[in-house]
Every structure is written in structure tokens, then in C-alpha cells.
Design a protein around this motif. Structure first.
Motif, PDB file in Angstrom:
ATOM      1  N   MET A   1       4.826  -3.523 -13.246  1.00 39.70           N
ATOM      2  CA  MET A   1       4.339  -3.775 -11.899  1.00 39.70           C
ATOM      3  C   MET A   1       3.484  -5.035 -11.886  1.00 39.70           C
ATOM      4  SD  MET A   1       5.547  -1.464  -9.913  1.00 39.70           S
ATOM      5  CE  MET A   1       6.308   0.161 -10.002  1.00 39.70           C
ATOM      6  N   GLN A  12      -0.090  -3.151  -3.340  1.00 36.26           N
ATOM      7  CA  GLN A  12       1.195  -2.968  -4.005  1.00 36.26           C
ATOM      8  C   GLN A  12       2.058  -1.999  -3.203  1.00 36.26           C
ATOM      9  OE1 GLN A  12       0.222  -1.813  -8.032  1.00 36.26           O
ATOM     10  NE2 GLN A  12      -0.047  -3.926  -8.670  1.00 36.26           N
ATOM     11  N   TYR A  14       4.942  -2.280  -2.250  1.00 38.23           N
ATOM     12  CA  TYR A  14       6.335  -2.213  -2.690  1.00 38.23           C
ATOM     13  C   TYR A  14       6.604  -0.984  -3.550  1.00 38.23           C
ATOM     14  CZ  TYR A  14       4.314  -4.158  -6.967  1.00 38.23           C
ATOM     15  OH  TYR A  14       3.548  -4.366  -8.082  1.00 38.23           O
ATOM     16  N   ARG A  15       5.539  -0.359  -4.076  1.00 37.19           N
ATOM     17  CA  ARG A  15       5.746   0.815  -4.923  1.00 37.19           C
ATOM     18  C   ARG A  15       6.344   1.984  -4.152  1.00 37.19           C
ATOM     19  NH1 ARG A  15       1.447   1.691  -9.690  1.00 37.19           N
ATOM     20  NH2 ARG A  15       1.230  -0.462 -10.403  1.00 37.19           N
ATOM     21  N   LEU A  18      10.066   1.109  -4.418  1.00 41.49           N
ATOM     22  CA  LEU A  18      10.628   1.179  -5.768  1.00 41.49           C
ATOM     23  C   LEU A  18      10.687   2.615  -6.285  1.00 41.49           C
ATOM     24  CD1 LEU A  18       9.051  -1.912  -7.586  1.00 41.49           C
ATOM     25  CD2 LEU A  18      11.298  -1.698  -6.524  1.00 41.49           C
ATOM     26  N   SER A  19       9.731   3.437  -5.876  1.00 42.94           N
ATOM     27  CA  SER A  19       9.701   4.814  -6.372  1.00 42.94           C
ATOM     28  C   SER A  19      10.880   5.638  -5.867  1.00 42.94           C
ATOM     29  CB  SER A  19       8.390   5.490  -5.967  1.00 42.94           C
ATOM     30  OG  SER A  19       8.284   5.574  -4.560  1.00 42.94           O
ATOM     31  N   ASN A  64       6.362   8.911   0.661  1.00 41.33           N
ATOM     32  CA  ASN A  64       5.586   8.296  -0.412  1.00 41.33           C
ATOM     33  C   ASN A  64       4.236   7.790   0.084  1.00 41.33           C
ATOM     34  OD1 ASN A  64       7.475   8.771  -2.400  1.00 41.33           O
ATOM     35  ND2 ASN A  64       8.505   6.812  -2.133  1.00 41.33           N
ATOM     36  N   SER A  68       0.811   9.231  -1.302  1.00 38.72           N
ATOM     37  CA  SER A  68      -0.151   8.333  -1.938  1.00 38.72           C
ATOM     38  C   SER A  68      -1.489   8.339  -1.215  1.00 38.72           C
ATOM     39  CB  SER A  68       0.410   6.909  -1.995  1.00 38.72           C
ATOM     40  OG  SER A  68       0.715   6.436  -0.701  1.00 38.72           O
ATOM     41  N   THR A  77       8.334  10.650  -6.282  1.00 37.00           N
ATOM     42  CA  THR A  77       9.544   9.869  -6.507  1.00 37.00           C
ATOM     43  C   THR A  77      10.694  10.518  -5.761  1.00 37.00           C
ATOM     44  OG1 THR A  77       9.977  11.129  -8.527  1.00 37.00           O
ATOM     45  CG2 THR A  77       8.812   9.061  -8.771  1.00 37.00           C
TER      46      THR A  77
END
Length: 214
Positions: A1, A12, A14-15, A18-19, A64, A68, A77
Motif C-alpha cells: 500500500m 487511502q 482506494y483500500r 482494492l479489498s 467496506n 472501516s 473483504t
């Protein structure tokens, strides 16, 4: 990352995208493939891949973000399967009067949801992310697929947009870092120490998630 561009705040985002494509282990990947191939493939053929993709990615991102916010160190995920399976059940209930053997069909669709809900109280799946994916997937179903009146679609689209804006603001404004009971939303303490990894108690000042958000 990549690192943080601004160490005073998490940047971040974008996580959460991506997850979607990350799996924690081989059993998790196998479960996702089984659900996708045997439970959701016929539904995808019925809806169309483009609508399925919109529902899958959108419900994942929202789930997500919500996860988070509640569990800032335990981002989920790929939570979209719960949402899509719920949409499949709702669609079946809406049109069951046109089908034969509807009771067996309902059981066939309810059992995977019960199984995933049960797994959601283990450390391997996240009920918070699953709940978020269910909400967004249902909204998108009535916006994109179900024959909803135009005014209702506009209203649901506004609700959908508002939810995304709200969850993003909540996350960037300050995730929950001091919550003793939040871990039990997605992990039942069936054995001692099972849910310890979900215990978040920040005692020191951090660059990415400070104690006092200004």
C-alpha cells in the motif's frame, strides 16, 4: 500500500475498492467462488452482467466504508455476496406467484443467508459490512431492476447518494476507535479470546487516526 499523503488524516480511500478483490485465505476464496458460481450466476444471467457489476461494486464499497468506520483496523473483504443473495431472495418473493414450488425455492435462498449470518459472528466475516451491502444492494435493486415508479426511483437515488456521502463523511471525520462492545456486532465471544483482534482501544496519539479529530 502507498503511504499517507497527509499524515493528519487517513487518505487511502482506494483500500475500500482494492479489498473487493482480496480474500483472507483459501477457504474464504473458495466460499466466494462457490457462492458466485452456484448461487449468483443464474441471477446474473437474469439481471445482466452490467447491473450485477454495479450492485456488486457499490455494495462492496459502501459495506467496506461502514465497516472501516465501526472497525477501523478490521476492514472487511468482499461483503457484496450477502447483499446480492438478499436481493435474489427479494426478487423471488416479488415474483413467486408466477413460479411453481415457491416454498422450496425460498428455502433454497434463505439457507445461504442464514449460513453467512452465522459466519458473520465469527472473526472471518464482517456483519457490519454485510449489513451495509444489503442496504445498498436493495436500494439499487429497486432503482435499476424492479419496475418502480419514476418518482420513487428518484427518491431512492437521493437516499442512496445521501448514504454514500454520510458514510464517507463519518469515516473521514473520525472512525470509532474507543468502543468496547462494537466488536460483538461482528464477532460473538463463543470462546475466550476469540474476538480479541476486534478490540480497538487507541491509547496513544496516531498520525493516521488521532484521538481528537478537529
Amino acid at each position: 500500500m502507498w503511504g499517507f499523503a497527509d499524515h493528519r488524516s487517513p487518505d487511502q480511500g482506494y483500500r475500500v475498492i482494492l479489498s473487493i478483490f482480496i480474500h483472507t485465505n483459501l477457504p474464504h476464496l473458495s466460499l466466494s467462488l462457490l457462492i458466485q458460481l452456484f448461487a449468483l450466476r443464474p441471477f446474473e444471467e437474469y439481471m445482466g452482467w452490467h447491473k450485477m457489476a454495479v450492485m456488486f461494486i457499490s455494495s462492496c464499497i459502501f459495506g467496506n466504508f461502514l465497516s472501516s468506520f465501526v472497525h477501523p483496523y478490521q476492514i472487511a473483504t468482499g461483503p457484496a455476496h450477502m447483499g446480492l443473495l438478499t436481493v435474489r431472495l427479494v426478487d423471488f418473493l416479488c415474483f413467486q406467484h408466477l413460479l411453481e414450488k415457491s416454498r422450496s425455492g425460498i428455502m433454497h435462498m434463505v439457507l445461504p443467508l442464514i449460513f453467512l449470518l452465522f459466519l458473520g459472528f465469527s472473526p472471518w466475516l464482517d456483519n457490519v459490512a454485510n449489513f451495509g451491502s444489503v442496504v445498498i444492494a436493495l436500494l439499487l435493486y429497486f432503482i435499476l431492476i424492479y419496475h418502480t415508479r419514476c418518482i420513487l426511483r428518484i427518491l431512492l437515488t437521493c437516499v442512496l447518494t445521501g448514504l454514500f456521502i454520510t458514510v464517507c463523511m463519518l469515516f473521514y471525520r473520525g472512525p470509532i476507535v474507543q468502543c468496547e462492545w462494537c466488536r460483538h456486532l461482528t464477532c460473538a465471544p463463543l470462546t475466550p479470546g476469540l474476538c480479541d483482534e476486534f478490540q480497538v482501544s487507541v491509547e496513544t496519539q496516531l498520525d493516521c487516526i488521532p484521538l481528537n479529530w478537529e
